[in-house]
Enzyme design. Structure first.
Site, PDB file in Angstrom:
ATOM      1  N   ASN A   1       0.861  -1.183   0.000  1.00  0.00           N
ATOM      2  CA  ASN A   1       0.000   0.000   0.000  1.00  0.00           C
ATOM      3  C   ASN A   1       0.899   1.236   0.000  1.00  0.00           C
ATOM      4  OD1 ASN A   1      -1.813   2.041   0.501  1.00  0.00           O
ATOM      5  ND2 ASN A   1      -2.308   1.398   2.595  1.00  0.00           N
TER       6      ASN A   1
ATOM      7  N   LYS B   1       0.075   4.291  -0.318  1.00  0.00           N
ATOM      8  CA  LYS B   1      -0.573   5.498   0.227  1.00  0.00           C
ATOM      9  C   LYS B   1      -0.293   6.689  -0.703  1.00  0.00           C
ATOM     10  CE  LYS B   1      -0.150   3.384   4.706  1.00  0.00           C
ATOM     11  NZ  LYS B   1      -0.128   3.494   6.138  1.00  0.00           N
TER      12      LYS B   1
ATOM     13  N   HIS C   1      -9.541   1.156   4.841  1.00  0.00           N
ATOM     14  CA  HIS C   1      -8.264   1.415   5.511  1.00  0.00           C
ATOM     15  C   HIS C   1      -8.511   2.401   6.659  1.00  0.00           C
ATOM     16  CE1 HIS C   1      -4.225   2.735   6.387  1.00  0.00           C
ATOM     17  NE2 HIS C   1      -3.811   1.625   5.803  1.00  0.00           N
TER      18      HIS C   1
ATOM     19  N   GLU D   1      -6.956   4.861   7.661  1.00  0.00           N
ATOM     20  CA  GLU D   1      -6.761   6.279   7.309  1.00  0.00           C
ATOM     21  C   GLU D   1      -7.994   6.841   6.599  1.00  0.00           C
ATOM     22  OE1 GLU D   1      -3.020   5.699   5.308  1.00  0.00           O
ATOM     23  OE2 GLU D   1      -2.120   5.156   7.238  1.00  0.00           O
TER      24      GLU D   1
ATOM     25  N   GLU E   1      -5.395  -4.804  10.484  1.00  0.00           N
ATOM     26  CA  GLU E   1      -4.385  -3.772  10.682  1.00  0.00           C
ATOM     27  C   GLU E   1      -4.697  -2.974  11.947  1.00  0.00           C
ATOM     28  OE1 GLU E   1      -2.360  -2.630   6.724  1.00  0.00           O
ATOM     29  OE2 GLU E   1      -4.137  -1.414   6.933  1.00  0.00           O
TER      30      GLU E   1
ATOM     31  N   GLY F   1       2.264   2.492  10.690  1.00  0.00           N
ATOM     32  CA  GLY F   1       3.231   3.583  10.549  1.00  0.00           C
ATOM     33  C   GLY F   1       3.888   3.999  11.855  1.00  0.00           C
TER      34      GLY F   1
ATOM     35  N   SER G   1       3.274  -1.836  10.498  1.00  0.00           N
ATOM     36  CA  SER G   1       4.713  -1.878  10.799  1.00  0.00           C
ATOM     37  C   SER G   1       5.323  -3.258  10.563  1.00  0.00           C
ATOM     38  CB  SER G   1       4.987  -1.413  12.230  1.00  0.00           C
ATOM     39  OG  SER G   1       4.595  -0.058  12.369  1.00  0.00           O
TER      40      SER G   1
HETATM   41  P1  PGA Z   1       2.771   0.419   7.591  1.00  0.00           P
HETATM   42  O1  PGA Z   1       1.333   0.613   6.922  1.00  0.00           O
HETATM   43  O2  PGA Z   1       3.327  -0.896   7.093  1.00  0.00           O
HETATM   44  O3  PGA Z   1       3.583   1.594   7.122  1.00  0.00           O
HETATM   45  O4  PGA Z   1       2.583   0.402   9.062  1.00  0.00           O
HETATM   46  C1  PGA Z   1       0.465  -0.465   6.709  1.00  0.00           C
HETATM   47  C2  PGA Z   1      -0.834   0.021   6.106  1.00  0.00           C
HETATM   48  O5  PGA Z   1      -1.303   1.093   6.508  1.00  0.00           O
HETATM   49  O6  PGA Z   1      -1.418  -0.630   5.228  1.00  0.00           O
END
Ligand code: PGA
Length: 255
Positions: free
Chosen positions: A5, A7, A95, A97, A167, A173, A213
């Site tokens: 992903n 983003k 997601h 976000e 997640e 992140g 992460s």
């Molecule tokens: P990350 O993001 O691996 O940077 O923690 C995962 C995601 O949001 O899909």
């Protein structure tokens, strides 16, 4: 499945170079046909990335979101039909976000998943609890309602087009991943939920990804868990070496 992903990262040139470099790298390694790689770049990249991987049966592309509307006067939105028309196989939905920054409720996500499935667009449906929800001990209920409110309305025939990504919001992140046991427990819980609603066979064939992460240092322990079928990777998917190493780790833990 290993899904990247991106983003809102990478400009047009560096995004395409990333995919070219990953493909070159994979060509020289043993591509495991049973493991699907999915690139989820921005809309700007999606068509070109999809074209660049079309000769590889186990490489696919995904939108990061779709409009809840089918077509019409929705300036700035991208429809399912548009995504389908360039040959992308998936869209991410739900997601965290999108849920938190763009206030996407279960009601909206239910509409989106129905629309995606009606266009034969496969879905990577994300769910996850916040730190406060984990601390309160209610995290199983949170995940249960995120799945029940959105996925349970789908027809059993459509579940094979859905991948679920667990997640935890506190892990995204932050550099702080769920430990393998926490992740495994939740994946098992999700599989049991699906089994109770749609039957054992469908639940066993369901792909459940871990995200948050996930990186080359923790992937082996996470991917070795029996109910973790791969990863949805954010930060570590933006680097050729780490994405390819994650793929190798996933191949090795899934023999
Ligand atoms: P990350 O993001 O691996 O940077 O923690 C995962 C995601 O949001 O899909």
């Amino acid at each position: 499945m290993l899904a990247g992903n991106w983003k809102m990262n990478l400009d047009f040139i560096s995004g395409n170079k990333l995919v070219e470099d990953i493909v070159k790298n994979l060509e020289t390694s043993q591509i495991n046909k049973n493991i699907e790689i999915v690139f989820s770049p921005s809309y700007i990249h999606l068509q070109k990335v999809t074209e660049n991987i079309q000769n590889y049966s186990n490489l696919n592309s995904s939108a990061q979101d779709i409009s809840m509307h089918e077509k019409g006067s929705f300036t700035g939105e991208i429809s399912c039909e548009m995504i389908k028309s360039i040959g992308a196989k998936y869209t991410l939905l739900g997601h965290s976000e999108r849920r938190s920054n763009f206030l996407e409720s279960s009601k909206i996500l239910k509409k989106k998943i129905e629309l995606a499935l009606s266009y034969n667009l496969n879905v990577i449906y994300c769910c996850g609890e916040t730190m406060a929800q984990r601390d309160s001990g209610l995290f199983y209920q949170v995940i249960e309602s995120q799945i029940e409110d959105v996925v349970f309305h789908s027809a059993s025939d459509d579940i094979s087009k859905i991948v679920i990504a667990y997640e935890p919001v506190w892990a995204i992140g932050t550099g702080k991943n769920a430990n393998p046991q926490q992740a495994e427990d939740m994946h098992q819980f999700i599989r049991t939920l699906i089994s109770k609603k749609f039957g054992n066979n469908i639940a066993e064939n369901l792909t459940i990804l871990y995200g948050g992460s996930c990186n080359v240092d923790n992937a082996k322990d996470l991917f070795s868990q029996p109910n973790i079928d791969g990863g949805l990777i954010g930060g570590a998917s933006l680097d050729v070496d780490s994405f390819c190493e994650l793929y190798t780790i996933l191949c090795e833990t899934n023999i």
